[in-house]
Design a protein around this motif. Structure first.
Motif: not given
Ligand SMILES: Cc1ncc(COP(=O)(O)O)c(C=O)c1O
Length: 478
Positions: A171-174, A218-229
Motif C-alpha cells: 500500500a506504500e508502493a509508488h 518489492a520496494t526498497t525505499g518507499t517514496t513517502g517514508l523510505g521504508a525497505i521491503d
C-alpha cells in the motif's frame, strides 16, 4: 546568502559565495566551455557550411527572451541549497551537466546504433555498472526516461510471462504501479503494510496462496517514508508460490552501496543482497545517481526476456547487426545525452562503496543525526526511524490529536517556506489514523488522517546542515 561548506579530500573548506552554483566543487563555467569547445572542435573536422537563415535570431531578441526566462526561473524553490529538504530534488553533478551538454550538442538518439553510435556504447557500459552494483550475474537492461517508464517495462514483461495473473505491491508502493497495471490490463492488488511501512509478509503470503498473483513488487525505499521491503523474505515467499519478484529501487537503489558497510551508515545487507536473485529491478539515476531528469533504468536478470520486445524497425535498424537498444526498449527515441552524463559521472564517482557510496553515506548520516536530535526534542517527534535518508516527524501539540498535528504540520510547512529572511523547505506526508496509531498508540484519533512533516536529505551537504535544519524546525514548531 548562506555560505556553503563542502568536504574536499576529507577536510572542510569554506567557499566564497559566488561558487555555490552547482555545488562549487568544480568550476562549472570552465567545464561548460570545455564541453562546447570539444563539440566545436569535432565539428570543425567536417567541411564548413552555412546555417539556414530561417534559424537566425537577433542577439537582441535572444537577450530579451533570455532575460524573461532567467527571471521566471528565479521563481523556483532553491533545490540546490541545504535549506531545501522537501522533495526528492537536487541539481545534477557538474560532471553530469558537462557530459549532458557535450552530448546534447550532438543530440544522439539511443534508439538505434546509427542514431546513437557512441552514446549507445556508453549506455551499455553504464548499465553494466548498475547491474554489477546489484550483483546481477547476467542482465539485460537499458536507461529509460523515468522510473515510471522503467517500472512499466518490468510490469509489461511480468504480464507476458504470467498472462492472466495479477501484480501485488504494498500500500506504500509508488502510485504509478496501480496506474501501470490498469494500462497493461492487469489486476493490481495493494497489500497492507506493517508498522515500519514495509509490505506485510503475512498478508502477502495469504494473497500469493490464492494463485492469482504472477509478480510481486518489492520496494526498497518507499517514496513517502523510505521504508525497505524485506526483499529476502518476499523472495522466499514468492518462490514458494512460483511468483516472480520485481524490485522497485527507483528511489533507494543506490543505497545498496551501503549494504553491510562498516559504520553507522551501513545497512542490513539482507534485502539488498537478495536483489541479485530477483527477476527485475528499477533504479533511477536521476534520483540518487546525481543525474538530471530523464534518467531511469530497468534491469532484468534473464536476458531471454528480450524476446518480448521483438519488433522490426526497417527505417532505423540497418547499420549494424549488434543490439540496437531500441530492440529491448518500449520507448523509441531516448536521449543519448542521458547515457553520456551517467557514463561520465560514473568515471569520477563510480557506483561503489568508496565512490558514490560516500555521497549516500552522508545523506544517511544526516538522517540518523536528525533522528537523534528529534529524540531529545520537546517540540518535535520522529514518526518512524529513518531507514534511508528520509526523515518523518511531527509537531508535538498540546491537544495531542491528529487534527492538531495536521494543522500544525501545515502551518510549519507554510511558515518555513514563506519566511523571507530564513526560509526552510520541507514537505508534508499524509498518513492514515491507523498507521499513526501503529507507531504512536497514545495519539488522540479525532480524524481519519493527518499531515506529518517529511524531509528528504538527498544532498550530502545535509550532513553538515542538519543541526540548523532541526533548530529551524523547532523554532517554527515552538
Ligand atoms: C519508489 C518509486 N518508484 C517509482 C517512482 C517514479 O519515478 P519517476 O518519478 O522517475 O517516474 C518514484 C518517484 O519518486 C519512487 O519513489
Amino acid at each position: 546568502m548562506v555560505r556553503g561548506f563542502w568536504g574536499i579530500h576529507g577536510g572542510l573548506r569554506r567557499l566564497p559565495d559566488t561558487l555555490i552554483l552547482f555545488g562549487g566543487i568544480v568550476d562549472l563555467r570552465d567545464w561548460l566551455t570545455r564541453a562546447v569547445d570539444s563539440v566545436a572542435d569535432w565539428q570543425a573536422s567536417y567541411p564548413p557550411f552555412e546555417t539556414h537563415p530561417s534559424l537566425e535570431v537577433s542577439q537582441e531578441s535572444f537577450l530579451s527572451a533570455f532575460d524573461i526566462f532567467a527571471n521566471r526561473m528565479r521563481g523556483n524553490y532553491p533545490y540546490f541549497h541545504p535549506s531545501y529538504a522537501g522533495q526528492m530534488l537536487k541539481p545534477p553533478h557538474p560532471a553530469a551537466v558537462a557530459g549532458y551538454v557535450a552530448a546534447m550538442l550532438v543530440n544522439p538518439n539511443n534508439h538505434a546504433l546509427d542514431g546513437g553510435k557512441v552514446t549507445s556504447e556508453l549506455e551499455k557500459e553504464a548499465v553494466a555498472q548498475l547491474a554489477s552494483m546489484f550483483g546481477l550475474h547476467t542482465h539485460l537492461g537499458h536507461l529509460t526516461s523515468s522510473g515510471t517508464i522503467a517500472n512499466l517495462e518490468a510490469l509489461y514483461v511480468a504480464r507476458e510471462l504470467h498472462p492472466g495473473r495479477g501484480v501485488a505491491y504494498s500500500a506504500e508502493a509508488h502510485y504509478t504501479h496501480e496506474r501501470m497495471c490498469g494500462l497493461l490490463g492487469m489486476r493490481g492488488t495493494a497489500v497492507e503494510t506493517d508498522d515500519k511501512g514495509r509490505i506485510d509478509l503475512g498478508a502477502l503470503g495469504q494473497l500469493l496462496a490464492t494463485g492469482e498473483i504472477g509478480t510481486v513488487v518489492a520496494t526498497t525505499g518507499t517514496t513517502g517514508l523510505g521504508a525497505i521491503d524485506q526483499v529476502h523474505d518476499v523472495l522466499a515467499i514468492a518462490r514458494e508460490h512460483g511468483v516472480r519478484v520485481h524490485v522497485d529501487a527507483a528511489y533507494g537503489g543506490f543505497f545498496t552501496l551501503l549494504a553491510g558497510a562498516k559504520g553507522r551508515a551501513g545497512l542490513d545487507p539482507r534485502p539488498w543482497r537478495a536483489i541479485a536473485d530477483c527477476d527485475s529491478i528499477v533504479v533511477d539515476p536521476h534520483k540518487h545517481g546525481l543525474q538530471p531528469y530523464g534518467c531511469g533504468a530497468v534491469l532484468f536478470g534473464d536476458p531471454a526476456v528480450g524476446r518480448f520486445y521483438a519488433h522490426d524497425s526497417p527505417y532505423t535498424y540497418f547499420t549494424s547487426s549488434e543490439l540496437h537498444l531500441g530492440e529491448i526498449s518500449l520507448e523509441c527515441s531516448r536521449a543519448g545525452a542521458a547515457a553520456a552524463a551517467l557514463w561520465l559521472t560514473f568515471q569520477l564517482l563510480p557506483p561503489t562503496t568508496d565512490g558514490l557510496g560516500q555521497v549516500l553515506a552522508a545523506s544517511r548520516n544526516a538522517a540518523l543525526d536528525w533522528s537523534e536530535l528529534l529524540a531529545t526534542s520537546d517540540l518535535l517527534s520522529t514518526y518512524q526511524p529513518p531507514e534511508l535518508d528520509i526523515v518523518s516527524y511531527f509537531p508535538l501539540t498540546e491537544a495531542g490529536s491528529l487534527s492538531a498535528i495536521d494543522a500544525a504540520s501545515g502551518r510549519i510547512l507554510a511558515d518555513g517556506m514563506n519566511d523571507p529572511e530564513r526560509p526552510v523547505f520541507v514537505s508534508t506526508l499524509t498518513v492514515t489514523a491507523s498507521a499513526f496509531r501503529q507507531r504512536h498508540p497514545r495519539i488522540t484519533r479525532d480524524s481519519d488522517r493527518a499531515r506529518i512533516l517529511r524531509s528528504v536529505l538527498m544532498k550530502p551537504e545535509s550532513e553538515i546542515y542538519v543541526t540548523w535544519l532541526h533548530s529551524r524546525l523547532e523554532e517554527l514548531a515552538g
